[in-house]
Design an enzyme around this catalytic site. Sequence first.
Site, PDB file in Angstrom:
ATOM      1  CG  HIS A   1      -0.235  -0.276   2.513  1.00  0.00           C
ATOM      2  ND1 HIS A   1       0.625   0.636   3.080  1.00  0.00           N
ATOM      3  CD2 HIS A   1      -0.220  -1.352   3.343  1.00  0.00           C
ATOM      4  CE1 HIS A   1       1.108   0.163   4.209  1.00  0.00           C
ATOM      5  NE2 HIS A   1       0.623  -1.061   4.395  1.00  0.00           N
TER       6      HIS A   1
ATOM      7  CG  HIS B   1       4.336  -1.701   1.957  1.00  0.00           C
ATOM      8  ND1 HIS B   1       3.022  -2.105   1.943  1.00  0.00           N
ATOM      9  CD2 HIS B   1       4.928  -2.392   2.964  1.00  0.00           C
ATOM     10  CE1 HIS B   1       2.831  -3.006   2.891  1.00  0.00           C
ATOM     11  NE2 HIS B   1       3.967  -3.190   3.539  1.00  0.00           N
TER      12      HIS B   1
ATOM     13  CD  GLU C   1       8.866   6.738  13.386  1.00  0.00           C
ATOM     14  OE1 GLU C   1       7.903   7.540  13.348  1.00  0.00           O
ATOM     15  OE2 GLU C   1       9.986   7.033  13.835  1.00  0.00           O
ATOM     16  CE  LYS C   2       0.773  -0.774  10.223  1.00  0.00           C
ATOM     17  NZ  LYS C   2       0.744  -2.056  10.989  1.00  0.00           N
ATOM     18  CG  ASP C   3       4.857  -2.979  12.134  1.00  0.00           C
ATOM     19  OD1 ASP C   3       3.977  -3.559  12.761  1.00  0.00           O
ATOM     20  OD2 ASP C   3       4.802  -2.790  10.899  1.00  0.00           O
TER      21      ASP C   3
ATOM     22  CB  VAL D   1       1.813   6.381   5.068  1.00  0.00           C
ATOM     23  CG1 VAL D   1       0.920   6.999   4.007  1.00  0.00           C
ATOM     24  CG2 VAL D   1       3.277   6.690   4.782  1.00  0.00           C
TER      25      VAL D   1
ATOM     26  CB  SER E   1      -2.325  -1.954   8.331  1.00  0.00           C
ATOM     27  OG  SER E   1      -2.255  -3.348   8.514  1.00  0.00           O
ATOM     28  CB  SER E   2      -0.857  -5.640   4.481  1.00  0.00           C
ATOM     29  OG  SER E   2       0.336  -5.044   4.050  1.00  0.00           O
ATOM     30  NE  ARG E   3      -2.399  -8.754  10.549  1.00  0.00           N
ATOM     31  CZ  ARG E   3      -1.097  -8.790  10.729  1.00  0.00           C
ATOM     32  NH1 ARG E   3      -0.395  -7.670  10.667  1.00  0.00           N
ATOM     33  NH2 ARG E   3      -0.475  -9.931  10.964  1.00  0.00           N
TER      34      ARG E   3
HETATM   35  O1  PAF Z   1       7.042  -5.377   8.872  1.00  0.00           O
HETATM   36  C1  PAF Z   1       6.941  -6.363   8.105  1.00  0.00           C
HETATM   37  O2  PAF Z   1       6.306  -6.314   7.063  1.00  0.00           O
HETATM   38  C2  PAF Z   1       7.638  -7.661   8.490  1.00  0.00           C
HETATM   39  O3  PAF Z   1       7.621  -7.854   9.863  1.00  0.00           O
HETATM   40  C3  PAF Z   1       9.073  -7.757   7.938  1.00  0.00           C
HETATM   41  C4  PAF Z   1       9.981  -6.696   8.534  1.00  0.00           C
HETATM   42  C5  PAF Z   1       9.058  -7.647   6.428  1.00  0.00           C
HETATM   43  C6  PAF Z   1       9.672  -9.118   8.305  1.00  0.00           C
HETATM   44  O4  PAF Z   1       8.908 -10.156   7.794  1.00  0.00           O
END
Ligand code: PAF
Length: 287
Positions: free
Chosen positions: A34, A37, A150-152, A178, A187-189
């Site tokens: 998305h 990325h 930074e979401k994760d 974003v 998020s992909s989800r």
């Molecule tokens: O953030 C992600 O999409 C995943 O955790 C990653 C860093 C690609 C590892 O699989």
Amino acid sequence: MKIFETISSTQDHIQSLTDKHLRIGFVPTMGALHEGHLSLVRRALRENDHVVVSIFVNPVQFNNPDDLKNYPRDLTADVQLLEPLLKDDDIIFVPSVAEMYPKPETHQYDFGSLATVMEGRFRPGHFNGVGIVVNKLFRIVKPHAAYFGEKDFQQLAIIHRLIVIEQLPVQIVPCEIVREYDGLAMSSRNVRLTPEHRSFAPMIYQAITHAAANIDLETPEELKMIIVKTLNRIGLLEVEYVEFADETTLQPVIAWNESDHIRCFIAVQAGDVRLIDNVPCPKQLSL
Ligand code: PAF
């Protein structure tokens, strides 16, 4: 742009670039790309000579088999999104599970207290799986810089620790979250949200930004209770955890003066979909 499925073809191509002293930027992803990325890819393109994007749904970081099964996958759409951005010598690396894991993985990382709070507490084994795959990917791609959203935020802290443990010479570049037009973190989800859950999901961001703006008025515990009540009241969202924590140690704070850099972190179950988000808290004015 080149699409490679094997480690050896990817490494050969990258070697031909680094032989010419070209700088490699890396964007590891699990696909279902998305705008979040794509913003990482654009930044990597600006700051490096060539970019490698990996697309690999990493089974060993999923603690929930249903989450792995339902994780969105659409390689054709991903390639279509990347094609206009990537140049001739840029790479999309799409390995199979057998290519990445020819034998079962048993490695156990010790990320200390970074991995025992928040996501680590609710998703046992998740960060160990992230560490395993990111270490493998870094050793395959050997990037100069790697870009993470930074979401994760907790994942970023784990990756900073990983490169110290593994002594990997990679510059880690954190990139801002974003958001959709209504504030929902991309998020992909998100594509798996029902229309009803999607319409209420922006309240997650609203609740944590409102709390972060009011740290002068309430204690962390009181604000956490307000966030939980506000979101759970809707009936469609269920807060898994909400935490105010130091940005570096990720340890929860119980008083605002415990840290100069506090973030509000949240995980919410929206039907079948688990969403996470975080926002920085401004420094408390009255301190
Ligand atoms: O953030 C992600 O999409 C995943 O955790 C990653 C860093 C690609 C590892 O699989």
